[in-house]
Design a protein around this motif. Structure first.
Motif, PDB file in Angstrom:
ATOM      1  N   LYS A  48      14.744  20.690   6.033  1.00  0.00           N
ATOM      2  CA  LYS A  48      13.395  20.788   5.520  1.00  0.00           C
ATOM      3  C   LYS A  48      13.185  19.599   4.373  1.00  0.00           C
ATOM      4  N   PRO A  49      12.296  19.004   4.290  1.00  0.00           N
ATOM      5  CA  PRO A  49      12.102  18.168   2.917  1.00  0.00           C
ATOM      6  C   PRO A  49      11.557  18.934   1.702  1.00  0.00           C
ATOM      7  N   SER A  50      11.784  18.315   0.616  1.00  0.00           N
ATOM      8  CA  SER A  50      11.724  19.191  -0.728  1.00  0.00           C
ATOM      9  C   SER A  50      10.792  18.210  -1.609  1.00  0.00           C
ATOM     10  N   SER A  51       9.719  18.676  -2.057  1.00  0.00           N
ATOM     11  CA  SER A  51       9.048  18.039  -3.071  1.00  0.00           C
ATOM     12  C   SER A  51       9.731  18.015  -4.547  1.00  0.00           C
ATOM     13  N   MET A  52      11.163  18.594  -4.717  1.00  0.00           N
ATOM     14  CA  MET A  52      11.852  18.498  -5.672  1.00  0.00           C
ATOM     15  C   MET A  52      12.482  17.237  -5.840  1.00  0.00           C
ATOM     16  N   VAL A  53      12.784  16.197  -4.672  1.00  0.00           N
ATOM     17  CA  VAL A  53      13.511  15.088  -4.898  1.00  0.00           C
ATOM     18  C   VAL A  53      12.664  13.909  -4.779  1.00  0.00           C
ATOM     19  N   CYS A  54      13.195  12.800  -5.072  1.00  0.00           N
ATOM     20  CA  CYS A  54      12.215  11.870  -5.287  1.00  0.00           C
ATOM     21  C   CYS A  54      11.965  11.101  -3.886  1.00  0.00           C
ATOM     22  N   THR A  95       5.125   8.523   0.853  1.00  0.00           N
ATOM     23  CA  THR A  95       4.627   9.977   0.861  1.00  0.00           C
ATOM     24  C   THR A  95       5.188  10.496   2.167  1.00  0.00           C
ATOM     25  N   THR A  96       5.665  11.814   2.025  1.00  0.00           N
ATOM     26  CA  THR A  96       6.159  12.422   3.275  1.00  0.00           C
ATOM     27  C   THR A  96       5.019  13.690   3.654  1.00  0.00           C
ATOM     28  N   VAL A  97       5.178  13.541   5.026  1.00  0.00           N
ATOM     29  CA  VAL A  97       3.993  14.548   5.520  1.00  0.00           C
ATOM     30  C   VAL A  97       5.116  15.442   6.592  1.00  0.00           C
ATOM     31  N   TYR A  98       4.940  16.771   6.012  1.00  0.00           N
ATOM     32  CA  TYR A  98       6.001  17.819   7.013  1.00  0.00           C
ATOM     33  C   TYR A  98       5.030  18.581   7.601  1.00  0.00           C
ATOM     34  N   VAL A  99       5.311  18.375   8.860  1.00  0.00           N
ATOM     35  CA  VAL A  99       4.908  19.176  10.157  1.00  0.00           C
ATOM     36  C   VAL A  99       5.582  20.614  10.232  1.00  0.00           C
ATOM     37  N   LEU A 100       4.838  21.723   9.457  1.00  0.00           N
ATOM     38  CA  LEU A 100       5.562  22.817   9.554  1.00  0.00           C
ATOM     39  C   LEU A 100       5.089  23.822  10.901  1.00  0.00           C
ATOM     40  N   ALA A 101       5.990  24.098  11.832  1.00  0.00           N
ATOM     41  CA  ALA A 101       5.952  25.071  12.821  1.00  0.00           C
ATOM     42  C   ALA A 101       7.157  25.901  12.928  1.00  0.00           C
ATOM     43  N   MET A 112       0.861  -1.200   0.054  1.00  0.00           N
ATOM     44  CA  MET A 112      -0.147   0.013   0.054  1.00  0.00           C
ATOM     45  C   MET A 112       0.991   1.340   0.035  1.00  0.00           C
ATOM     46  N   ALA A 113       1.519   1.405   1.218  1.00  0.00           N
ATOM     47  CA  ALA A 113       2.363   2.937   1.296  1.00  0.00           C
ATOM     48  C   ALA A 113       3.114   2.746   2.251  1.00  0.00           C
ATOM     49  N   LEU A 114       4.007   3.655   2.315  1.00  0.00           N
ATOM     50  CA  LEU A 114       5.020   3.878   3.409  1.00  0.00           C
ATOM     51  C   LEU A 114       4.966   5.548   3.504  1.00  0.00           C
ATOM     52  N   ILE A 115       4.265   6.011   4.802  1.00  0.00           N
ATOM     53  CA  ILE A 115       4.147   7.415   4.979  1.00  0.00           C
ATOM     54  C   ILE A 115       5.345   7.711   6.045  1.00  0.00           C
ATOM     55  N   THR A 116       6.191   8.884   5.743  1.00  0.00           N
ATOM     56  CA  THR A 116       7.107   9.226   6.381  1.00  0.00           C
ATOM     57  C   THR A 116       6.889  10.513   7.132  1.00  0.00           C
ATOM     58  N   VAL A 117       6.365  10.631   8.372  1.00  0.00           N
ATOM     59  CA  VAL A 117       6.176  11.925   9.100  1.00  0.00           C
ATOM     60  C   VAL A 117       7.256  12.727   9.519  1.00  0.00           C
ATOM     61  N   THR A 118       7.646  13.874   8.776  1.00  0.00           N
ATOM     62  CA  THR A 118       8.751  14.701   9.223  1.00  0.00           C
ATOM     63  C   THR A 118       8.507  15.860   9.524  1.00  0.00           C
ATOM     64  N   ILE A 119       9.453  16.496  10.188  1.00  0.00           N
ATOM     65  CA  ILE A 119       9.058  18.013  10.869  1.00  0.00           C
ATOM     66  C   ILE A 119      10.209  18.911  10.601  1.00  0.00           C
ATOM     67  N   SER A 120      10.059  19.950  10.588  1.00  0.00           N
ATOM     68  CA  SER A 120      11.095  21.123  10.535  1.00  0.00           C
ATOM     69  C   SER A 120      11.267  21.905  11.623  1.00  0.00           C
ATOM     70  N   GLY A 121      12.286  22.299  12.127  1.00  0.00           N
ATOM     71  CA  GLY A 121      12.350  23.260  13.355  1.00  0.00           C
ATOM     72  C   GLY A 121      12.615  22.507  14.467  1.00  0.00           C
ATOM     73  N   TYR A 122      12.365  22.700  15.506  1.00  0.00           N
ATOM     74  CA  TYR A 122      12.422  22.004  16.838  1.00  0.00           C
ATOM     75  C   TYR A 122      11.515  20.808  17.151  1.00  0.00           C
ATOM     76  N   PRO A 123      11.785  19.909  17.789  1.00  0.00           N
ATOM     77  CA  PRO A 123      10.885  19.040  18.132  1.00  0.00           C
ATOM     78  C   PRO A 123       9.642  19.474  18.840  1.00  0.00           C
ATOM     79  N   SER A 124       8.558  18.711  19.297  1.00  0.00           N
ATOM     80  CA  SER A 124       7.466  19.413  19.820  1.00  0.00           C
ATOM     81  C   SER A 124       6.741  20.029  18.930  1.00  0.00           C
ATOM     82  N   SER A 125       6.917  19.849  17.436  1.00  0.00           N
ATOM     83  CA  SER A 125       5.945  20.539  16.745  1.00  0.00           C
ATOM     84  C   SER A 125       4.365  20.088  16.598  1.00  0.00           C
ATOM     85  N   GLY A 126       4.333  18.973  17.041  1.00  0.00           N
ATOM     86  CA  GLY A 126       2.768  18.539  16.738  1.00  0.00           C
ATOM     87  C   GLY A 126       2.570  17.139  15.831  1.00  0.00           C
TER      88      GLY A 126
END
Length: 255
Positions: free
Chosen positions: A138-144, A106-112, A1-15
């Protein structure tokens, strides 16, 4: 089905754990056929404290997370990886693993903002505060390995759950490249078989050379089965090899 990688930008505790719970609940309640959804986090693996120590302990934590991903990744499972995931090299490693398993990424980027993350981190009363100098890439949609990328602001109450669901269930499965393809292993008796065939071929050549004129075309009949083989007599065990020999005597050492 899928592999979802939940990523963050900035410090931890971003939600990110909150977003993971939202995605998990939405995908778990999807219509038939009901997908199998699995969430893996540092808290589940008891590696949260390792990330607070030093870079070596953080490498151990990432390795533990990757082992858990390897254990659970499958084509019938939506795997949500809730971790720091701020190192692009680690996200690329997850991407290669997904290619090897033949699943979507699929990458989910939590922005805070850093200030908001720092505030939430200081207010945590569960003993899970992180060091404020944690790095961020920060993840980028320009890379595979980050595409498709979904960016969710920290104050957005309605993340694009429908779009995420479509990406992980109907999105394109990227084909494996040479680096991620599994190389088939040789049989355990490959060396013994090679030695038997080489000895049989050399013996047939020496016998044919002794029986007739030197050089010219020749057809050798070789028994491919070893004398101790348990293969039944009905199996094909004769190999015919067509060769053209030089007009000179071939020595055993030369063969």
């Amino acid at each position: 089905m899928a592999l979802i990688t939940v990523t963050i930008s900035g410090y931890p505790s971003s939600g990110k754990s909150t977003r993971t719970a939202q995605i998990y609940d939405f995908l778990s309640s999807a219509s038939s056929p009901q997908p199998k959804v699995k969430a893996i986090s540092d808290d589940d693996l008891a590696t949260s404290d390792l990330r607070k120590l030093d870079s070596l302990q953080e490498k151990i934590a990432r390795a533990t997370l990757f082992i858990a991903v390897t254990r659970h990744i499958a084509k019938d499972t939506i795997l949500i990886i809730d971790g720091m995931n701020y190192i692009k090299g680690f996200r690329y490693q997850l991407y290669c693993k997904a290619q090897e398993a033949g699943v979507r990424v699929t990458t989910v980027y939590v922005l805070a903002t850093p200030d908001q993350c720092r505030k939430w981190n200081d207010e945590r009363g569960d003993g899970k505060r992180h060091k404020p100098q944690a790095s961020n890439v920060k993840p980028s949609s320009m890379v595979c390995w980050d595409a498709p990328l979904f960016t969710i602001p920290w104050d957005d109450p309605t993340p694009p759950l429908e779009c995420i669901s479509d990406a992980v269930t109907t999105g394109i499965v990227k084909p494996p490249n040479i680096g991620t393809q599994v190389t088939p292993k040789a049989p355990t008796d490959a060396l013994r078989t090679q030695e038997h065939m080489t000895h049989a071929l050399v013996s047939a050549l020496m016998a044919a050379q002794a029986a007739g004129p030197l050089g010219g075309p020749i057809i050798l009949t070789i028994d491919t089965l070893e004398p101790s083989s348990n293969t039944s007599a009905n199996d094909s065990s004769v190999l015919r090899v067509r060769l053209k020999l030089p007009h000179r005597a071939l020595t055993l050492s030369g063969l």
